[in-house]
Design an enzyme around this catalytic site. Sequence first.
Site, PDB file in Angstrom:
ATOM      1  CE  LYS A  44      18.422 -69.796 -12.415  1.00  0.00           C
ATOM      2  NZ  LYS A  44      18.212 -68.826 -11.592  1.00  0.00           N
ATOM      3  CB  CYS A 133      11.123 -65.553 -12.137  1.00  0.00           C
ATOM      4  SG  CYS A 133      12.530 -65.000 -12.685  1.00  0.00           S
TER       5      CYS A 133
HETATM    6  C1  DHB Z   1      15.523 -65.089 -11.252  1.00  0.00           C
HETATM    7  C2  DHB Z   1      15.014 -65.345 -10.079  1.00  0.00           C
HETATM    8  C3  DHB Z   1      13.754 -65.599  -9.018  1.00  0.00           C
HETATM    9  O1  DHB Z   1      13.744 -64.941  -8.253  1.00  0.00           O
HETATM   10  C4  DHB Z   1      13.495 -66.719 -10.206  1.00  0.00           C
HETATM   11  O2  DHB Z   1      12.418 -67.227  -9.099  1.00  0.00           O
HETATM   12  C5  DHB Z   1      14.001 -67.323 -10.973  1.00  0.00           C
HETATM   13  C6  DHB Z   1      14.971 -67.572 -11.499  1.00  0.00           C
HETATM   14  C7  DHB Z   1      16.237 -65.283 -12.277  1.00  0.00           C
HETATM   15  O3  DHB Z   1      16.417 -63.783 -11.848  1.00  0.00           O
HETATM   16  O4  DHB Z   1      17.281 -66.125 -12.127  1.00  0.00           O
END
Ligand code: DHB
Length: 324
Positions: A44, A133
């Site tokens: 993550k 993100c």
């Molecule tokens: C999240 C969403 C994304 O598309 C990303 O690249 C990184 C994090 C998120 O909302 O946690």
Amino acid sequence: MDFTTRFHGQEFANPLMNASGVWCYDDEELDAMGSSASGAVVTKSATTNFREGNPEPRYQSLPLGSINSMGLPNKGLDFYLDYVIRQQESSATNAQKFQFVSIAGTSPEEDILLLKKIQASDYKGFVELNLSCPNVPGKPQMAYDIDATRALLEEIFSFFDQPLGIKLPPFFDLVHFDLMADVLNDFPLAFVNCINSVGNGLIVDVHTERVVIHPKNGFGGIGGPYVLPTALANVRAYAERLKPSIRIIGTGGVESGEEVFLHLLCGADMVQVGTQLQKEGPAVFDRLLKELGQIMEEKGYKSIDEFRGKVRNYAGESNPRPLA
Ligand code: DHB
């Protein structure tokens, strides 16, 4: 069937991975990915410290994909580095799948701090720097600012010497692909990953007349079948423009073996699965490999490298980039 995939000198049993954010938050999810049929695993996207993320509901599955505004919930970089280093030091056969750590600072300064921390750690492997993100309120998707992306890469490569790739948001204009590729080709990047979710879509329920997720008045990243043509276009556009040392991870719209095949045909070296992995769990990788194998068998291909990057234009000509 031979799915073996070489990626910068590493060999993986197959090209499939999770997309960061899906099945990679904690020990339990990462262990499940380790036991799955995927060829590799990415963690993550980490920030410096633990983050709770956005208020729920923040993910909604949809008939044609998904919308999410998770807001970077994660256990902090130390947790993911510890997990992956432990795997890499273990003798378990599937431990070698853990070669990708994703980071996503909420500012360029935080990206630099995260990379300095990785540089000082025992982690040896790829870093996927997420410049796309869409879900942190008030924070732009960095990679849409091409000059700022160049400046950040200049600073990063002044000190960072481990294999680094970046996760890109989708682009929609051929001139933007030219501009971004010109920047990327100036750096010793190991890979690009395209695409992240199509940012800031809006899903509205016709019955309740309400948006379906809580954060940001319902705006969120769109994934799944909705985004397949955009994902393939981005993979192909970079395959046509990037120097061969920058490899490509294709992400977006994989539901079955057919979409895995199409990503590889358009030039992806590895293929990540997000929305469908969320829907189906890690068993999805067995099904995708079986379906990919069936397609390859029907076409008479024995290995992925026989068709990778060889998508044909309308006249029937193909222009593959050199293999890894
Ligand atoms: C999240 C969403 C994304 O598309 C990303 O690249 C990184 C994090 C998120 O909302 O946690």
